[in-house]
Design a protein around this motif. Structure first.
Motif, PDB file in Angstrom:
ATOM      1  N   THR A  40      -6.608  -0.362  -6.872  1.00 30.07           N
ATOM      2  CA  THR A  40      -5.637  -0.163  -5.480  1.00 30.07           C
ATOM      3  C   THR A  40      -6.224  -0.926  -4.540  1.00 30.07           C
ATOM      4  OG1 THR A  40      -6.620   1.852  -5.130  1.00 30.07           O
ATOM      5  CG2 THR A  40      -4.915   2.161  -6.505  1.00 30.07           C
ATOM      6  N   TYR A  69       1.784  -2.736  -3.041  1.00 31.39           N
ATOM      7  CA  TYR A  69       0.478  -2.298  -2.237  1.00 31.39           C
ATOM      8  C   TYR A  69       0.325  -3.044  -0.734  1.00 31.39           C
ATOM      9  CZ  TYR A  69      -1.221   0.224  -6.332  1.00 31.39           C
ATOM     10  OH  TYR A  69      -1.227   0.925  -7.571  1.00 31.39           O
ATOM     11  N   GLN A  78       2.515   2.117  -4.084  1.00 34.39           N
ATOM     12  CA  GLN A  78       1.563   2.676  -4.759  1.00 34.39           C
ATOM     13  C   GLN A  78       1.762   2.574  -6.082  1.00 34.39           C
ATOM     14  OE1 GLN A  78      -1.452   2.529  -3.268  1.00 34.39           O
ATOM     15  NE2 GLN A  78      -0.403   2.630  -1.055  1.00 34.39           N
TER      16      GLN A  78
END
Length: 163
Positions: A40, A69, A78
Motif C-alpha cells: 500500500t 491509492y 484502497q
C-alpha cells in the motif's frame, strides 16, 4: 524536484513523479526505471528514495501511485487488486516507451511489487530488464541462529531457562 506526470489508463488517472538526472536533455536517450514499493505504499514514500538515487546515477526514474491509492483516481479507494496493478504497470510502460528520451524501460519492484514486476515481465515481452527485491527479516539461517542465541544468552543471564 520530481516532475509531476499524469498517465491515463481507461477511466483511471495515475499520479506519477518523474525523476530526471542533473543536466537532463530530452533530445538524448536514457534508460527509464519504474520504481514501485510495497503493498500500500505511495510514490512519495520509499519508491521516491530509490528513484532519486537512480536519477543521481543517470537514469530517468518514475514512481506512481497505483490506481485506487494515493493521488491516483479509482474507486473504491484502497482496493487491492493485482490485475488492476498489472494494468497500471502496462499503462506506465506504454507511457514511458512513447517518450522520445526513453531508449528502454526497466523496473525495480520492492516487496509486493517484486511480484508485480514478475507479472509485468510475463505479460509484456517488451519489458525485458527487471529487478525484484522481496526482503525477509530474520529469515535467513545465519541471522535466525544469531537472533535465537542472543535471546538464549539473555535468558540465562536473567535466570530464566530457555529451550
Amino acid at each position: 524536484m520530481p516532475i509531476q506526470v499524469t498517465i491515463a489508463r481507461n477511466e483511471v488517472e495515475l499520479a506519477a513523479d518523474l525523476f530526471v538526472p542533473a543536466g537532463f536533455d530530452p533530445t538524448q536517450e536514457y534508460v527509464a526505471v519504474v520504481v514501485q514499493g510495497s503493498l500500500t505504499s505511495v510514490k512519495k514514500q520509499m519508491p521516491a528514495s530509490y528513484a532519486r538515487r537512480l536519477a543521481d546515477h543517470g537514469f530517468v526514474a518514475l514512481t506512481f501511485d497505483y490506481s485506487h491509492y494515493g493521488r491516483s483516481t479509482g474507486n473504491p479507494r484502497q482496493l487491492e487488486c493485482p490485475s488492476e496493478k498489472l494494468l497500471d504497470l502496462q499503462a506506465v510502460l506504454t507511457h514511458l516507451l512513447a517518450q522520445p528520451y526513453v531508449s528502454k524501460v526497466a523496473m525495480v519492484g520492492v516487496c509486493t511489487s517484486a511480484g508485480n514486476a514478475a507479472y509485468l515481465a510475463a505479460a509484456a515481452p517488451r519489458h525485458r530488464a527487471r529487478r525484484a527485491k522481496a526482503s525477509r527479516r530474520h529469515c535467513d539461517s545465519d541471522r535466525r541462529r544469531r537472533f535465537w542465541r542472543a535471546g538464549a544468552r539473555a535468558g540465562h543471564r536473567a535466570g530464566r531457562r530457555t529451550s
